[in-house]
Design a protein around this motif. Structure first.
Motif, PDB file in Angstrom:
ATOM      1  N   ASP A  41       0.851  -1.205   0.000  1.00  0.00           N
ATOM      2  CA  ASP A  41       0.000   0.000   0.000  1.00  0.00           C
ATOM      3  C   ASP A  41       0.880   1.246   0.000  1.00  0.00           C
ATOM      4  O   ASP A  41       0.592   2.241  -0.668  1.00  0.00           O
ATOM      5  N   ASP A  52      -2.618  14.214  -0.416  1.00  0.00           N
ATOM      6  CA  ASP A  52      -3.011  13.184  -1.392  1.00  0.00           C
ATOM      7  C   ASP A  52      -2.726  11.793  -0.816  1.00  0.00           C
ATOM      8  O   ASP A  52      -3.487  10.847  -1.038  1.00  0.00           O
ATOM      9  N   ASN A  55      -5.503  10.902   1.529  1.00  0.00           N
ATOM     10  CA  ASN A  55      -6.719  10.526   0.780  1.00  0.00           C
ATOM     11  C   ASN A  55      -6.631   9.094   0.265  1.00  0.00           C
ATOM     12  O   ASN A  55      -7.609   8.350   0.311  1.00  0.00           O
ATOM     13  N   ILE A  56      -5.439   8.691  -0.190  1.00  0.00           N
ATOM     14  CA  ILE A  56      -5.263   7.308  -0.667  1.00  0.00           C
ATOM     15  C   ILE A  56      -5.421   6.340   0.508  1.00  0.00           C
ATOM     16  O   ILE A  56      -6.092   5.314   0.413  1.00  0.00           O
ATOM     17  N   GLU A  59      -8.954   5.941   1.431  1.00  0.00           N
ATOM     18  CA  GLU A  59      -9.636   5.155   0.389  1.00  0.00           C
ATOM     19  C   GLU A  59      -9.371   3.665   0.619  1.00  0.00           C
ATOM     20  O   GLU A  59     -10.276   2.842   0.518  1.00  0.00           O
ATOM     21  N   ILE A  60      -8.127   3.328   0.994  1.00  0.00           N
ATOM     22  CA  ILE A  60      -7.778   1.930   1.285  1.00  0.00           C
ATOM     23  C   ILE A  60      -8.622   1.421   2.462  1.00  0.00           C
ATOM     24  O   ILE A  60      -9.138   0.311   2.450  1.00  0.00           O
ATOM     25  N   GLN A  62     -11.435   2.593   3.351  1.00  0.00           N
ATOM     26  CA  GLN A  62     -12.851   2.886   3.045  1.00  0.00           C
ATOM     27  C   GLN A  62     -13.494   3.721   4.147  1.00  0.00           C
ATOM     28  O   GLN A  62     -14.555   3.400   4.674  1.00  0.00           O
ATOM     29  N   GLU A  64     -14.495   7.722   5.440  1.00  0.00           N
ATOM     30  CA  GLU A  64     -14.715   9.107   5.014  1.00  0.00           C
ATOM     31  C   GLU A  64     -14.502  10.047   6.186  1.00  0.00           C
ATOM     32  O   GLU A  64     -14.928   9.760   7.299  1.00  0.00           O
ATOM     33  N   LYS A  70      -9.422  15.635   8.329  1.00  0.00           N
ATOM     34  CA  LYS A  70      -8.276  15.244   7.493  1.00  0.00           C
ATOM     35  C   LYS A  70      -7.042  16.069   7.867  1.00  0.00           C
ATOM     36  O   LYS A  70      -5.936  15.540   7.944  1.00  0.00           O
TER      37      LYS A  70
END
Ligand code: B16
Ligand code: MG
Length: 215
Positions: A41, A52, A55-56, A59-60, A62, A64, A70
């Motif tokens: 990862d 960024d 954010n990745i 996303e991994i 899942q 929000e 953040k």
């Protein structure tokens, strides 16, 4: 190419191996958020800006989060990262780097840093290379992250050389794309089966000499 007029170096993965420190800090954050984060990862975060990268990571997992959350998470990760690099010293300069930098100095070829990291000046000071660079372009000086060419174009501008006469050293796919988008000759540092689109590849800076670039 003819003798390059200037060289632009990425920092993390080219000059020094900070990836392991980034990995530990991101892994801890992921674990606290309730999911696991592997070295594979972590490959996706190389050369990618802090936000960024977060954010990745989310996303991994899942997950929000709001913009405020953040910012807090990114600050937390950075605090730990800064703490873990606090003991870094010149022994962590990657093999072949100092030899090549000396060769450039001896041949009056200027060189600049082109890094996505906002911690780049701190790291260069810790490893004793800050004074050697003719210009430092980092995450604090740019608005568009790699693969945008901004970081390298600014480097060429600071050194007052034409982009086409510059050579870029990069270990990340986004950085190779940024160098090519800037119209530069790009040397990929790493595995040519993983890194795509560079003009030449080396496994480590130990393989690099000025002569190799003057083909
Ligand atoms: P920071 P480079 C990049 O540096 C790293 O490869 C990447 O993993 C990191 O997320 C990014 O800097 C931002 O770093 O959180 O210190 O601002 O490879 O472009 O030198
Ligand atoms: Mg890098």
């Amino acid at each position: 190419m003819a003798t390059p007029k200037a060289i632009l170096f990425d920092l993390d993965g080219v000059i020094v191996d900070t990836a392991k420190h980034h990995f530990q800090a991101w892994k801890q954050l992921a674990n606290e958020l309730g999911f696991s984060f592997t070295e594979e990862d972590n490959e996706r975060l190389k050369g990618v800006s802090r936000m960024d990268s977060l954010n990745i990571l989310l996303e991994i997992g899942q997950i929000e989060k709001s913009e405020t959350e953040k910012k807090e998470l990114a600050a937390k990760k950075n605090e730990r990262y800064v703490d873990s690099i606090s003991t870094m010293n010149e022994t962590e300069i990657l093999p072949g780097v100092e030899h090549f930098l000396n060769e450039l100095k001896n041949n009056n070829i200027p060189f600049a840093l082109g890094s996505a990291s906002k911690n780049a000046p701190t790291i260069l000071k810790k490893i004793g290379l800050f004074e050697k660079f003719d210009a430092i372009i980092d995450g604090n000086s740019i608005t568009n992250a790699k693969p945008d060419p901004e970081v390298f174009l600014l480097g060429a501008k600071e050194l007052s050389v034409n982009a086409k006469s510059c050579v870029v050293f990069e270990d990340a796919q986004s950085g190779i794309e940024a160098g090519k988008a800037a119209g530069m000759y790009v040397v990929g540092v790493g595995d040519s089966r993983v890194l795509k689109g560079a003009d030449d590849y080396i496994k480590s800076m130990e393989e690099m000499t000025l002569g190799r670039l003057e083909i």
